[in-house]
Design a protein around this motif. Sequence first.
Motif, mmCIF file in Angstrom:
data_model
loop_
_atom_site.group_PDB
_atom_site.id
_atom_site.type_symbol
_atom_site.label_atom_id
_atom_site.label_comp_id
_atom_site.label_asym_id
_atom_site.label_seq_id
_atom_site.Cartn_x
_atom_site.Cartn_y
_atom_site.Cartn_z
ATOM 1 N N LEU A 134 1.272 -1.256 10.513
ATOM 2 C CA LEU A 134 0.836 0.043 10.009
ATOM 3 C C LEU A 134 1.103 1.126 11.055
ATOM 4 N N ARG A 135 1.251 2.364 10.579
ATOM 5 C CA ARG A 135 1.415 3.515 11.474
ATOM 6 C C ARG A 135 0.048 4.160 11.726
ATOM 7 N N TYR A 136 -0.095 4.844 12.851
ATOM 8 C CA TYR A 136 -1.370 5.496 13.184
ATOM 9 C C TYR A 136 -1.713 6.608 12.208
ATOM 10 N N ASP A 137 -0.700 7.182 11.533
ATOM 11 C CA ASP A 137 -0.939 8.289 10.609
ATOM 12 C C ASP A 137 -0.817 7.864 9.145
ATOM 13 N N GLN A 138 -0.808 6.561 8.892
ATOM 14 C CA GLN A 138 -0.656 6.062 7.526
ATOM 15 C C GLN A 138 -1.930 6.312 6.731
ATOM 16 N N ARG A 139 -1.747 6.734 5.479
ATOM 17 C CA ARG A 139 -2.887 7.025 4.597
ATOM 18 C C ARG A 139 -2.760 6.207 3.315
ATOM 19 N N GLY A 140 -3.804 6.247 2.505
ATOM 20 C CA GLY A 140 -3.790 5.542 1.228
ATOM 21 C C GLY A 140 -3.970 4.040 1.380
ATOM 22 N N LEU A 141 -4.733 3.632 2.389
ATOM 23 C CA LEU A 141 -4.873 2.209 2.694
ATOM 24 C C LEU A 141 -6.082 1.555 2.036
ATOM 25 N N ARG A 142 -7.077 2.328 1.650
ATOM 26 C CA ARG A 142 -8.321 1.773 1.109
ATOM 27 C C ARG A 142 -8.047 0.823 -0.062
ATOM 28 N N GLY A 143 -8.601 -0.399 0.054
ATOM 29 C CA GLY A 143 -8.468 -1.384 -1.004
ATOM 30 C C GLY A 143 -7.203 -2.223 -0.951
ATOM 31 N N ARG A 150 -11.621 -0.449 9.311
ATOM 32 C CA ARG A 150 -12.621 -1.429 8.888
ATOM 33 C C ARG A 150 -11.960 -2.328 7.854
ATOM 34 N N VAL A 151 -12.122 -3.630 8.042
ATOM 35 C CA VAL A 151 -11.532 -4.613 7.137
ATOM 36 C C VAL A 151 -12.545 -5.719 6.862
ATOM 37 N N HIS A 152 -12.272 -6.510 5.835
ATOM 38 C CA HIS A 152 -13.080 -7.702 5.583
ATOM 39 C C HIS A 152 -12.188 -8.789 5.008
ATOM 40 N N PRO A 153 -12.597 -10.055 5.164
ATOM 41 C CA PRO A 153 -11.826 -11.146 4.561
ATOM 42 C C PRO A 153 -11.875 -11.028 3.038
ATOM 43 N N VAL A 168 -6.493 -9.629 5.150
ATOM 44 C CA VAL A 168 -7.755 -8.893 5.065
ATOM 45 C C VAL A 168 -7.628 -7.783 4.028
ATOM 46 N N VAL A 169 -8.775 -7.271 3.593
ATOM 47 C CA VAL A 169 -8.836 -6.115 2.701
ATOM 48 C C VAL A 169 -9.227 -4.913 3.557
ATOM 49 N N ILE A 170 -8.479 -3.823 3.433
ATOM 50 C CA ILE A 170 -8.755 -2.603 4.209
ATOM 51 C C ILE A 170 -9.802 -1.760 3.482
ATOM 52 N N LEU A 171 -10.808 -1.297 4.230
ATOM 53 C CA LEU A 171 -11.877 -0.481 3.653
ATOM 54 C C LEU A 171 -11.663 1.014 3.860
#
Length: 87
Positions: A10-19, A60-63, A46-49
């Motif tokens: 991932l990039r430090y400025d990447q967006r649209g990651l939730r879910g 923040r992520v979770h299994p 993992v799932v990105i929160l």
Amino acid sequence: MGGSREPTPLRYDQRGLRGRLARVLVAEPTNEIDWPADLPVGIETVVILDDEPNPHHTLRVHPPGDPTRVALVVFDQLALCEDVPEA
């Protein structure tokens, strides 16, 4: 005939990651101060929160299947899953 491609971190400025699902690119994911993330040993996905990395460059992520086990992981230790494994 798709050859296997290396996952792109991932990039430090990447967006649209939730879910989104992400592959863990390191054997032992860590947070911004290099402490081990509270994730199961050997976790691969993992799932990105969060929608984007925070100012400390973590997400923040979770299994998958365990939304109560939230951990912080540095963004460049993750890559978006292009192919979602079948259940």
